[in-house]
Design a protein around this motif. Structure first.
Motif, PDB file in Angstrom:
ATOM      1  N   VAL A  95      -3.684 -19.311 -27.810  1.00 32.90           N
ATOM      2  CA  VAL A  95      -3.998 -18.018 -27.210  1.00 32.90           C
ATOM      3  C   VAL A  95      -3.343 -16.931 -28.052  1.00 32.90           C
ATOM      4  O   VAL A  95      -2.186 -17.070 -28.445  1.00 32.90           O
ATOM      5  N   ALA A  96      -4.074 -15.868 -28.364  1.00 32.55           N
ATOM      6  CA  ALA A  96      -3.518 -14.782 -29.163  1.00 32.55           C
ATOM      7  C   ALA A  96      -2.504 -14.003 -28.328  1.00 32.55           C
ATOM      8  O   ALA A  96      -2.565 -14.006 -27.098  1.00 32.55           O
ATOM      9  N   LEU A  97      -1.576 -13.345 -29.031  1.00 27.65           N
ATOM     10  CA  LEU A  97      -0.598 -12.530 -28.321  1.00 27.65           C
ATOM     11  C   LEU A  97      -1.279 -11.291 -27.763  1.00 27.65           C
ATOM     12  O   LEU A  97      -2.202 -10.744 -28.370  1.00 27.65           O
ATOM     13  N   THR A  98      -0.772 -10.838 -26.627  1.00 23.17           N
ATOM     14  CA  THR A  98      -1.300  -9.580 -26.092  1.00 23.17           C
ATOM     15  C   THR A  98      -0.733  -8.429 -26.923  1.00 23.17           C
ATOM     16  O   THR A  98       0.299  -8.590 -27.557  1.00 23.17           O
ATOM     17  N   PRO A  99      -1.390  -7.280 -26.959  1.00 26.77           N
ATOM     18  CA  PRO A  99      -0.875  -6.140 -27.744  1.00 26.77           C
ATOM     19  C   PRO A  99       0.562  -5.802 -27.374  1.00 26.77           C
ATOM     20  O   PRO A  99       1.367  -5.497 -28.247  1.00 26.77           O
ATOM     21  N   ALA A 100       0.888  -5.902 -26.102  1.00 25.86           N
ATOM     22  CA  ALA A 100       2.253  -5.574 -25.675  1.00 25.86           C
ATOM     23  C   ALA A 100       3.249  -6.550 -26.280  1.00 25.86           C
ATOM     24  O   ALA A 100       4.307  -6.160 -26.792  1.00 25.86           O
ATOM     25  N   GLU A 101       2.876  -7.835 -26.278  1.00 33.22           N
ATOM     26  CA  GLU A 101       3.767  -8.850 -26.869  1.00 33.22           C
ATOM     27  C   GLU A 101       3.942  -8.603 -28.354  1.00 33.22           C
ATOM     28  O   GLU A 101       5.036  -8.714 -28.892  1.00 33.22           O
ATOM     29  N   ARG A 102       2.836  -8.274 -29.014  1.00 33.76           N
ATOM     30  CA  ARG A 102       2.886  -8.039 -30.445  1.00 33.76           C
ATOM     31  C   ARG A 102       3.807  -6.862 -30.746  1.00 33.76           C
ATOM     32  O   ARG A 102       4.583  -6.892 -31.678  1.00 33.76           O
ATOM     33  N   ARG A 103       3.663  -5.813 -29.907  1.00 32.18           N
ATOM     34  CA  ARG A 103       4.510  -4.622 -30.092  1.00 32.18           C
ATOM     35  C   ARG A 103       5.973  -5.015 -29.943  1.00 32.18           C
ATOM     36  O   ARG A 103       6.818  -4.636 -30.747  1.00 32.18           O
ATOM     37  N   ALA A 104       6.251  -5.825 -28.922  1.00 30.47           N
ATOM     38  CA  ALA A 104       7.639  -6.226 -28.666  1.00 30.47           C
ATOM     39  C   ALA A 104       8.186  -7.029 -29.831  1.00 30.47           C
ATOM     40  O   ALA A 104       9.323  -6.832 -30.272  1.00 30.47           O
ATOM     41  N   ALA A 105       7.353  -7.928 -30.359  1.00 34.37           N
ATOM     42  CA  ALA A 105       7.797  -8.760 -31.480  1.00 34.37           C
ATOM     43  C   ALA A 105       8.087  -7.897 -32.695  1.00 34.37           C
ATOM     44  O   ALA A 105       9.084  -8.076 -33.390  1.00 34.37           O
ATOM     45  N   ARG A 106       7.173  -6.914 -32.926  1.00 32.15           N
ATOM     46  CA  ARG A 106       7.374  -6.013 -34.068  1.00 32.15           C
ATOM     47  C   ARG A 106       8.655  -5.211 -33.908  1.00 32.15           C
ATOM     48  O   ARG A 106       9.433  -5.040 -34.845  1.00 32.15           O
ATOM     49  N   ALA A 107       8.866  -4.739 -32.685  1.00 29.19           N
ATOM     50  CA  ALA A 107      10.048  -3.913 -32.421  1.00 29.19           C
ATOM     51  C   ALA A 107      11.314  -4.713 -32.677  1.00 29.19           C
ATOM     52  O   ALA A 107      12.279  -4.214 -33.257  1.00 29.19           O
TER      53      ALA A 107
END
Lengths: 435, 370
Positions: A27-39
């Motif tokens: 399952v792909a990451l949700t945009p929020a998860e991706r943002r959190a990972a980037r942060a």
């Protein structure tokens, strides 16, 4: 600090969970998860950068800037250009043949008179003297006499006055010297440092007077090489012995290797003076035993420099060697011997290649440090045992020729880089290991 | 089996070793090995087995005694003259050489012709099934592959003797079993003589012709694996090899080959006579968990005692029953997981039976160091 340091630790246990789920379920990451990972990634990078910032700032001021300044100074020489700007502007049109035109010479006479009045003609003399030895007295003498003349008269017939005051002003040499010394960006420091000079026509040739610097570079390299070989001869067996000892005893013995580091360098060098001087410990012992009748000249020789520096630099060889040798499994040698290799052969074919990283590191350390060594040769070297750094110091402190000092320093830097790259080419820099 | 012969091929004659001039780490070590034999030195760490190996290889000197190989003393011979191959626990492959160069090393030292070296190297690479790996470096191989190379390197120059110092200690369980088979296969195929050091008894039992069990510098027993397991000569060996129950008691009867021991339940157990030799002394009866049976039983038995059931542990292919004696001694019985496996309630008195030949009476021994 404490807050930031705990953050990654707190995050870590949480990471494998979602990631494992995502991988298994594809399952792909949700945009929020991706943002959190980037942060989080950004935070970690920022943290890492902040940790090294003090060092970067320090290095910029204490290392990069001085070296850049040195490199710049070796080609940049604005002193003369600031002293006689008007003359130099006119001289730039002169082709170097015969004499410059009357107007130029007159302008120089005026400049020189002004400089003397401002007590700056001595500085000009010093600068020109480096290009044309003996020019200083000509300039100073002429300037003093010009000062006695009326400024308007100098401005009107300065060229004739110069000819009358000193026949040197009728020769093209001193004008060429002025022209050359007036160059703001110049290669003359490097040429001097390489024992080269320009002919009147501008071609580069070997300096006709004594070769100083090349000889000194050669001698410096030879001494550094001797010191490196000596530290290897003394340090390798010692490190080998230390690496064989049980760790408790080895640590105790390593303290003796480190002991010199706890004593001031000056004290250690002075101790060598006490040992080596004419009535020193070595001479009096040898004479008392009857081996020699007259005291030997030991101090203030190349021998003294090499001896003292070998002693001082020995830990730099022993420590990396020991660190690498401690990691060499003793079963290598045993395996080689069980297969029939005699100890020397086993050492040569198995132990030496394994200890090479430490040997390389030690040799590079000792060599590079000794190429640029200053204090010990200055104290025990006399005239015979001087190295290139002593001459650089001389040009900075006594002859006040910073340009030449910078050029010599730059060449030393270049030399070390060349040696390093040659080493990398033939041995491989990855073979350097400090532990 | 391999061609075993040439008695006294390798002989240890009262070998002793002391490192500190005060205590002996190896005491009165005697051993005679025949050609082609696979002898294992087994013992807990610090028992002196590795020291014996190092003395044999020539890396440690003998304090006293002698070692003879093919009738000639090698006690004072330099290690490189002994012609003994060695396999190390950490492989000791030379990291700056390729696998082929590693294998060629002993042959090069012996100045063999290049063509012979090349064909020999390939032959031994094939032998350990690494034929295509000659150009790799040791760092590019897995642990098991490295150990096979180390094995080939120790064999390639056909040494008189091959020593192995815990060669499988760094491998995981599965690889270790594979390598055990591999070493056994090569030993059968090539017939070399092996002195093998390990602290892993399973390894020793599965591979060796004979095992010398070490403790505190002294060989406790040196026998074939089955003899060692079935009839240990003292409590240490019984404890160290395999799993065992120890039932404390008093020696009440002694004949030429049978001892009788009264344990805390009051029962008298008839046992094989071992090193307990004085009537009235405190001793221990040892009996293995798989040699104890629960009544009623189809197995032949000639001695029995009662114990209280405490617990049972379901393992899968078998079940472990735990019992306690009145003095608190715990004992375990292994029962095959079949229809006959009984059910007991806690505290129930159960009669346990065994054959006299499977029980031994030992003088008390110090616990086996972990």
């Amino acid at each position: 600090m404490a807050d930031a340091a705990t953050t990654p630790t707190d995050m870590r246990p949480a990471t494998p969970g979602p990631r494992a789920t995502a991988a298994t379920a594809d399952v792909a990451l949700t945009p929020a998860e991706r943002r959190a990972a980037r942060a989080e990634l950004r935070r970690n990078r920022l943290m890492a950068f902040l940790l090294v910032t003090p060092l970067l700032v320090f290095l910029t001021f204490a290392f990069i800037a001085p070296i850049a300044t040195m490199l710049f100074r070796s080609v940049h020489s604005p002193a003369v250009a600031e002293l006689i700007p008007a003359t130099l502007e006119r001289l730039s049109e002169w082709d170097g043949q015969g004499l410059p035109d009357t107007a130029t010479r007159t302008a120089f006479a005026s400049d020189l008179r002004t400089l003397f009045a401002e007590r700056r003609s001595g500085r000009l003399g010093e600068e020109i003297n480096r290009v044309l030895p003996g020019a200083s007295s000509t300039i100073q003498g002429t300037a003093r006499r010009l000062n006695a003349e009326d400024p308007d008269a100098v401005a009107a017939s300065g060229a004739e006055m110069l000819s009358a005051l000193n026949p040197a002003w009728d020769q093209p040499d001193i004008w060429r010297a002025l022209q050359r010394a007036g160059q703001v960006y110049t290669d003359r420091f490097f040429l001097t440092a390489l024992d080269l000079e320009r002919t009147p026509e501008g071609a580069i040739q070997a300096r006709t007077s004594a070769r100083i610097y090349i000889d000194l570079y050669t001698k410096t390299l030879r001494m550094a090489l001797t010191i490196t070989v000596l530290t290897i001869l003394l340090g390798y067996p010692l490190a080998f012995f230390l690496a064989q000892q049980p760790s408790g005893r080895a640590n105790m013995l390593i303290i003796f290797v480190l002991l010199p580091f706890w004593t001031s360098l000056l004290v250690r060098t002075t101790a060598w003076i006490a040992l080596l001087q004419t009535n020193g410990v070595v001479n009096s012992t040898l004479m008392a035993v009857g081996i020699i009748g007259e005291p030997l000249t030991l101090l203030y020789t190349e021998f003294a420099t090499v001896l003292a520096m070998t002693h001082i630099l020995l830990p730099f060889m022993v420590l990396p060697l020991y660190a690498v040798m401690k990691g060499i499994d003793p079963s290598y040698m045993r395996a080689a011997m069980s297969m029939g290799a005699r100890p020397i052969r086993a050492w040569w074919s198995v132990y030496l290649p394994a200890s090479l990283p430490g040997l390389s590191a030690g040799a590079m350390l000792v060599f590079i440090i000794s190429v640029g060594y200053y204090i010990t040769p200055a104290l025990v070297g006399g005239t015979d045992g001087q190295m290139i750094s002593n001459l650089i110091a001389f040009h900075m402190q006594q002859s006040n020729n910073w340009g030449l000092a910078a050029a010599l320093g730059s060449l030393l830097l270049a030399l070390i880089l060349v040696i390093y790259f040659a080493f990398d080419r033939f041995v491989g820099a990855s073979n350097i290991k400090l532990g | 089996m391999t061609a075993v012969g040439d008695d006294g091929f390798l002989e240890f004659d009262r070998v002793q070793k002391s490192y500190d001039q005060q205590t002996l780490v190896v005491r009165e070590f005697n051993l005679s090995v025949t050609r082609g034999e696979f002898v294992t030195l087994l013992g807990p760490s610090g028992s002196g087995k590795s020291t014996v190996l190092m003395m044999l290889a020539g890396f440690e000197s003998l304090t006293s005694g002698d070692i003879r190989l093919q009738g000639r003393s090698i006690a004072r011979m330099a290690p490189y003259k002994r012609d003994i191959g060695m396999v190390f626990q950490n492989y000791a492959l030379f990291p700056h050489m390729t696998i082929a160069e590693n294998l060629a090393y002993p042959l090069k030292i012996r100045k063999r012709p290049t063509a012979e070296i090349r064909s020999k190297v390939q032959e031994y690479l094939d032998l350990v099934e690494l034929g295509a790996f000659g150009n790799r470096t040791p760092a590019q191989l897995s642990g098991g592959q490295r150990q096979r190379v180390a094995l080939a390197r120790a064999l390639i120059f056909a040494p008189r003797l091959v020593l192995m110092d815990e060669p499988l200690g760094a491998l995981d369980k599965k690889l270790r079993e594979q390598m055990q088979l591999e070493i056994t296969r090569l030993h059968k195929q090539l017939g070399f003589t092996v002195i093998y050091v390990t602290h892993d008894q399973t390894e020793a039992l599965t591979m060796s012709n004979r095992i010398a069990v070490f403790n505190a510098g002294v060989v406790q027993q040196c026998d074939a694996p089955d003899v060692l397991y079935e009839t240990p000569s003292n409590g240490f060996v019984a404890d160290f090899i395999g799993e065992n129950n120890f039932l404390p008691g008093e020696l009440v009867g002694l004949t030429d080959d049978v001892a009788e021991v009264r344990i805390s339940s009051g029962d008298v157990i008839r046992t094989r006579r071992a090193d307990a030799d004085r009537l009235g002394m405190r001793c221990q009866v040892s009996v293995r968990p798989e040699k104890l049976f629960l009544m009623p039983s189809d197995h032949a038995f000639d001695t029995k005692f009662t114990a209280r059931f405490t617990n049972k542990l379901y393992v899968g292919d078998f079940i472990r029953y735990f019992f306690a004696l009145p003095d608190g001694t715990e004992l375990v019985v292994k029962v095959l997981n079949d229809l006959a496996a009984p059910d007991y309630s806690e505290g129930q008195e159960v009669t346990l039976v065994a054959a006299t030949k499977d029980c031994s009476a030992f003088a008390p021994h110090r616990p086996v160091p972990e």
